[in-house]
Write an enzyme that holds these catalytic residues in place. Structure first.
Site, PDB file in Angstrom:
ATOM      1  N   GLY A 130       0.806  -1.226   0.000  1.00 56.23           N
ATOM      2  CA  GLY A 130       0.000   0.000   0.000  1.00 56.23           C
ATOM      3  C   GLY A 130       0.833   1.267   0.000  1.00 56.23           C
ATOM      4  CB  SER A 133       6.421  -1.104  -4.382  1.00 56.51           C
ATOM      5  OG  SER A 133       5.372  -1.989  -4.685  1.00 56.51           O
ATOM      6  CG  ASP A 178      -0.636   4.900  -5.960  1.00 57.02           C
ATOM      7  OD1 ASP A 178      -1.273   5.615  -5.162  1.00 57.02           O
ATOM      8  OD2 ASP A 178      -0.861   3.691  -6.119  1.00 57.02           O
TER       9      ASP A 178
END
Ligand code: GLA
Length: 390
Positions: A130, A133, A178
């Site tokens: 989470g 990566s 992200d």
């Protein structure tokens, strides 16, 4: 030895030359605004001090040779046949290599020159935890190709190219949060992104408070399938709500009042998923105002409410994360605790008054281990700069 030095050393061994450059791209932790990015909502992540690093040199041909130090594996592909997902010897690309190959594909589709290279990469962002990566791998390679190609794109454009790689090449329908956080991170700052307009601003971290990340160590297989299912449920909710609210394009456009009025018209499962999103978008904006007014307690309460919603409405938590959050919320100095990122295992994020940090880390570790038999990694994280060359 730190990761960059280790990579430089291994690169010389494997390719018999020193790498030209090193790129770095961080993971991220999200404080609030979970599962709203692909609904046009607001998110509040920070780039963290854990990252993926790529050591690279040009190859002089169209061949990309990549070594994944953390997997002890290598793969290669040609920049002329990226779509095939094949290596030069026609065997399929291993799963991890779809990330760099996908970025190469997406950048070339965008019209950027993608040159052949020799590259080695390694990361200290835990996988599937989470903390993004995947996005950190994508951004680290995007920055490498930008340097090799001699072109430049603004960080947000790079982030969008990387998101497209993950959506269309790898096949996970993630939002922009992200890749954005990895590309646009700033030292000691939180990032507030409007995922519809892609406008963002930064906020200082609250004073006297630490952001603590705690890894449940639980990882779930099929998380990406469940993630795509959640996204499909939101799309279905929009489709159904459009019958009553023809102007809406995403759940971002639905007010809490309209949602409450129309909730009964939705199938129960779709209603639960959409309720999380509509409430979380509202909660995030209200919580940011609290934070800016110095009300860390109020912000922490919003984090706790977010966890309950992820657990009960969006159903992306797991018993271990619920337990870890329950313990954290009972400890002295904890303003708020919740699951962070996509869910289905992974890490919790905790906002803790600094004078309690050490005690919190110790007590959380001991209590979680005694309740679950698992040994979590727990650490204080600092907000870091976004992707770039070292
Ligand atoms: C994953 C995705 C993001 C976001 C989060 C949930 O990290 O990659 O786009 O949807 O889950 O907030």
């Amino acid at each position: 030895m730190d990761i960059p030095s280790r990579l430089a050393h291994l690169f010389s061994e494997q390719f018999r030359r020193t790498p030209d450059r090193l790129a770095r791209a961080p993971g991220r932790v999200n404080l609030l605004g979970e599962h709203v990015d692909y609904n046009g909502g607001f998110v509040l992540p920070a780039a963290i001090d854990r990252a993926t690093y790529v050591a690279f040199s040009p190859d002089g041909s169209d061949k990309v040779s990549v070594g994944a130090v953390d997997f002890g594996q290598s793969a290669d592909f040609s920049t002329r046949s990226l779509k095939t997902k094949m290596q030069v010897n026609r065997s399929p690309l291993p799963g991890w290599a779809e990330y760099p190959a996908g970025v190469a594909w997406s950048l070339s589709e965008h019209g950027q020159m993608v040159r052949g290279m020799q590259a080695l990469f390694a990361s200290d962002v835990p996988r599937g935890a989470g903390l993004s990566s995947s996005a950190s791998v994508e951004l680290a390679f995007a920055v490498s190709w930008m340097a090799l190609g001699g072109w430049s794109l603004p960080p947000m454009e790079l982030a969008l190219c990387c998101q497209r790689a993950e959506n269309q090449y790898v096949g996970v329908r993630c939002g922009i949060m992200d890749q954005f956080a990895s590309a646009c991170g700033e030292k000691d700052r939180l990032l507030l992104l409007d995922c519809r307009s892609l406008e963002y601003r930064t906020l200082p971290l609250p004073e006297g408070v630490d952001i603590i990340i705690a890894d449940t160590t639980v990882r779930h297989a099929h998380a990406s399938g469940a993630y795509n299912d959640r996204r499909a449920a939101c799309e279905e909710a929009v489709r159904l709500l459009q019958q009553h609210l023809p102007g809406i394009q995403s759940l971002r456009d639905v007010s809490l009042e309209d949602f409450d009025r129309l909730a009964a018209t939705l199938p129960p499962l779709i209603e639960k998923r959409a309720r999380h999103v509509v409430e979380e978008i509202d909660r995030t904006l209200r919580a940011v105002s609290l934070l800016e007014a110095g009300d860390v307690q109020g912000f922490g309460r919003a984090m706790n409410a977010c966890h309950a919603s992820l657990r009960d409405l969006y159903e992306v938590s797991c018993p271990e994360a619920d337990e870890m959050v329950r313990i954290a919320q009972s400890l002295a100095g904890c303003y708020g605790a919740r699951l962070t990122g996509g869910g289905f295992g992974g890490c919790t994020v905790n906002l803790v008054e600094r004078k309690y940090t050490q005690q919190f880390v110790e007590d959380l570790g001991v209590a979680y281990a005694s309740d679950t038999g698992l040994h979590p990694e727990i650490y204080v994280c600092s907000a870091s700069a976004g992707a770039g060359l070292l």
